[in-house]
Design an enzyme around this catalytic site. Structure first.
Site, mmCIF file in Angstrom:
data_model
loop_
_atom_site.group_PDB
_atom_site.id
_atom_site.type_symbol
_atom_site.label_atom_id
_atom_site.label_comp_id
_atom_site.label_asym_id
_atom_site.label_seq_id
_atom_site.Cartn_x
_atom_site.Cartn_y
_atom_site.Cartn_z
ATOM 1 N N TRP A 153 0.757 -1.361 -0.119
ATOM 2 C CA TRP A 153 -0.018 -0.161 0.082
ATOM 3 C C TRP A 153 0.681 1.399 -0.143
ATOM 4 C CZ3 TRP A 153 1.994 2.083 4.123
ATOM 5 C CH2 TRP A 153 2.506 1.467 5.120
ATOM 6 N N LYS A 177 -3.254 -8.264 -7.671
ATOM 7 C CA LYS A 177 -3.905 -8.062 -6.553
ATOM 8 C C LYS A 177 -3.332 -6.955 -5.554
ATOM 9 C CE LYS A 177 -3.483 -9.328 -2.292
ATOM 10 N NZ LYS A 177 -4.106 -8.168 -1.573
ATOM 11 N N ALA A 179 -2.990 -4.250 -2.699
ATOM 12 C CA ALA A 179 -3.022 -4.271 -1.083
ATOM 13 C C ALA A 179 -4.334 -3.642 -0.930
ATOM 14 C CB ALA A 179 -2.055 -3.235 -0.756
ATOM 15 N N GLY A 230 6.480 -6.518 -1.081
ATOM 16 C CA GLY A 230 5.829 -6.538 0.558
ATOM 17 C C GLY A 230 6.770 -6.690 1.544
ATOM 18 N N SER A 231 6.370 -7.287 2.783
ATOM 19 C CA SER A 231 7.082 -7.549 3.950
ATOM 20 C C SER A 231 7.699 -8.826 3.621
ATOM 21 C CB SER A 231 6.191 -7.658 5.020
ATOM 22 O OG SER A 231 5.155 -8.890 4.988
ATOM 23 N N GLU A 252 10.334 -8.600 -3.672
ATOM 24 C CA GLU A 252 11.096 -7.415 -3.463
ATOM 25 C C GLU A 252 10.442 -7.015 -1.965
ATOM 26 O OE1 GLU A 252 13.175 -6.094 -5.190
ATOM 27 O OE2 GLU A 252 12.836 -7.271 -7.019
ATOM 28 N N CYS A 286 10.172 1.263 1.310
ATOM 29 C CA CYS A 286 11.236 0.331 1.793
ATOM 30 C C CYS A 286 12.589 0.681 1.725
ATOM 31 C CB CYS A 286 10.998 -0.777 0.473
ATOM 32 S SG CYS A 286 11.373 -0.112 -1.115
ATOM 33 N N GLU A 385 12.471 -3.503 10.614
ATOM 34 C CA GLU A 385 12.112 -2.393 9.671
ATOM 35 C C GLU A 385 10.978 -1.830 10.530
ATOM 36 O OE1 GLU A 385 9.326 -3.515 6.459
ATOM 37 O OE2 GLU A 385 10.789 -2.181 4.896
#
Ligand code: NAD
Length: 485
Positions: A153, A177, A179, A230-231, A252, A286, A385
């Site tokens: 997001w 898809k 977020a 994402g995470s 990523e 990020c 993070e």
């Protein structure tokens, strides 16, 4: 901005439809707390339907001449360009970033489509030597097939476009898809692609939460590859689920960017970059500056300067002029920031600015610029993070000490070094294990045509410009025997 009814729609087999018998989810703006719309939570049946049509589309699309793909990509760019002001407003409303930053994000997306259209025209492949003089070998690049694109997001336009432009340029079909916190940007992008005329099934949109819709994509045997941003934790879950049919993965993931300021650095440049890297997009980046490593000798001066610089970053309504930081996007990320700051306080760090959510705003997600001193390697601010507007300062003795601190976190996305010495810059750059290192440049420096990706817990694969075309294709070797006709 009014409630968006179309959010209930997904694109499958070339037409927009409202899936029936699915659970739904309300999407609320972080800016004003108002309802943006309701999305369906697509389950496996809907995803499989999209994947079937994407597979069917592959038969022709993978062989489509690149000039045709070029035209479609350019048309997509034209449509984004024509609507960028409206899209930027919607992006700010659902994500929370300042309107000016949203417009810049949209500009970047136009560039990704135009860039991928050009790159595919210039893609070179090989003519290889072979022992047998009667044979000749060429290599071509084949698309992977159907690629599921699962995105976060924090850059709801940028990240889908950055990947999808190259995925389509190289002849893959795509299922996006977005977020669940920012589904509107994804919908608008897919509407543009549909309008541009990509053939039926080459582009699909599903909506929903990660554990249902994302999981259905990563475990589908009809999907050949995943482009995930994402995470790290979700990256691991996707890698596990994707192993069912050995999906090609581009992951990523998270970062924990150290900005290392040596005592011979130009401190004014370093301080301005630190504040930008820590506070831009409220730190929800990020490759943000997540840990600020400052050599002991300049520690005091650095703090004085960074506190002054932080005050130039203004928190407020992201639609207002002069505001550089809007609300954080969601409660979960704000809670993580609270937790990391609390943990640092408990372990002895000192809050010099900010440190808790601001009051007097329509939602509880407005977080001011925060500067913390006395951070140590065992604190969460160093190890994990944070993803919030925080500048955690850690002091070090010499370059090897800075390297030791850098290595005390498992991430490897981006790092930066500030020094006037080329020798020292190389010493650090050659030893730090990250995908990218900047020297005398902000940690969140980003240029979409450069190779982009992480190492270790920050992921695998490289995207960006022609590197994305390599990532989203596979080499095929074709051998000709000239002695037989
Ligand atoms: P997230 O991992 O929670 O969610 C990202 C996406 O994955 C969402 O679409 C979500 O619905 C989906 N998802 C969640 N669980 C899933 C599952 N089990 N299976 C499949 N899909 C699932 O991440 P986030 O909070 O949206 O984004 C923030 C993270 O993204 C940060 O860690 C940030 O560093 C990272 N990020 C990385 C880059 C990069 O280029 N390396 C860029 C932007 C953001």
């Amino acid at each position: 901005l009014n409630k968006i009814d179309e959010l209930q729609e997904v694109l499958i087999a070339g037409s927009f439809e409202r899936p029936t018998s699915t659970d739904c989810m309300d999407i609320v703006s972080p800016v004003d707390g108002k309802l943006i719309g309701t999305i369906p939570i697509c389950a496996s049946a809907t995803v499989e339907h999209a994947a079937e049509s994407a597979q069917e589309a592959q038969e022709e699309w993978r062989l489509t001449h690149y000039t045709e793909r070029y035209e479609l990509l350019q048309k997509a760019a034209d449509l984004i360009e024509a609507n960028k002001e409206t899209f930027a407003k919607e992006l700010t409303w659902e994500q929370g970033k300042p309107l000016g930053d949203s417009l810049i994000e949209l500009e970047g997306c136009i560039g990704y489509f135009r860039g991928a259209a050009e790159d595919i025209k210039r893609l070179e492949t090989g003519f290889l030597p072979i022992f047998d003089p009667k044979k000749r070998v060429i290599t071509v690049r084949d698309p992977i097939g159907v690629i599921g694109v699962i995105t976060p997001w924090n850059f709801p336009w940028d990240i889908p476009c950055f990947n999808i432009a190259s995925i389509l340029a190289s002849g893959n079909s795509v299922i996006l898809k977005p977020a669940e916190q920012t589904p509107l940007s994804g919908l608008r992008l897919i509407q543009c692609l549909q309008k541009a005329g990509f053939p039926k099934g080459t582009v699909s949109l599903v909506q929903g939460v990660g554990e249902v819709t994302g999981e259905a994509i990563s475990s589908s045997n009809l999907i050949d590859g995943i482009s995930f941003t994402g995470s790290t934790e979700t990256g691991r879950a996707i890698a596990r689920a994707g192993s069912s049919n050995l999906k090609r993965l581009c992951l990523e993931l998270g970062g924990n960017g150290p900005m290392i300021i040596l005592d011979d650095a130009d401190l004014d440049i370093a301080v301005a970059d630190v504040a930008l890297s820590c506070f831009w997009n409220s730190g929800q980046v990020c490759n943000a500056g997540e840990r600020i490593l400052v050599q002991e000798k300049i520690h005091k001066e650095f703090l004085e300067k960074v506190l002054l610089e932080a005050k130039n970053h203004k928190l407020g309504n992201p639609f207002d002029e002069g505001v550089t930081m809007g609300p954080m996007n969601n409660e979960e990320v704000a809670l993580k920031t609270d937790r990391h700051i609390e943990n640092a306080k408990e372990k002895g760090a000192k809050i010099l600015l900010g440190g808790k959510r601001a009051s007097g705003f329509p939602t509880n997600l407005y977080f001011p610029p925060t500067v913390i001193d006395g951070v140590t390697t065992e604190m969460l601010l160093n190890k994990e993070e944070t993803f919030g507007p925080v500048c955690p300062t850690i002091t070090f003795e010499d370059m090897d000490d800075a390297l030791r601190i850098t290595e005390s976190s498992k991430y490897g996305l981006q790092a930066s070094v500030y020094t006037r010495s080329i020798k020292k810059a190389f010493y650090m750059a050659e030893r730090i294990r990250t995908g990218t290192i900047t020297v005398n440049e902000a940690n969140n420096f980003w240029e979409g045509r450069l190779p982009w990706g992480g190492v270790r817990a920050s992921g695998m694969g490289r995207v960006g410009g022609r590197y994305a075309l390599e990532q989203y294709t596979e080499i095929k070797t074709i051998i000709f025997d000239l002695s037989k006709s």
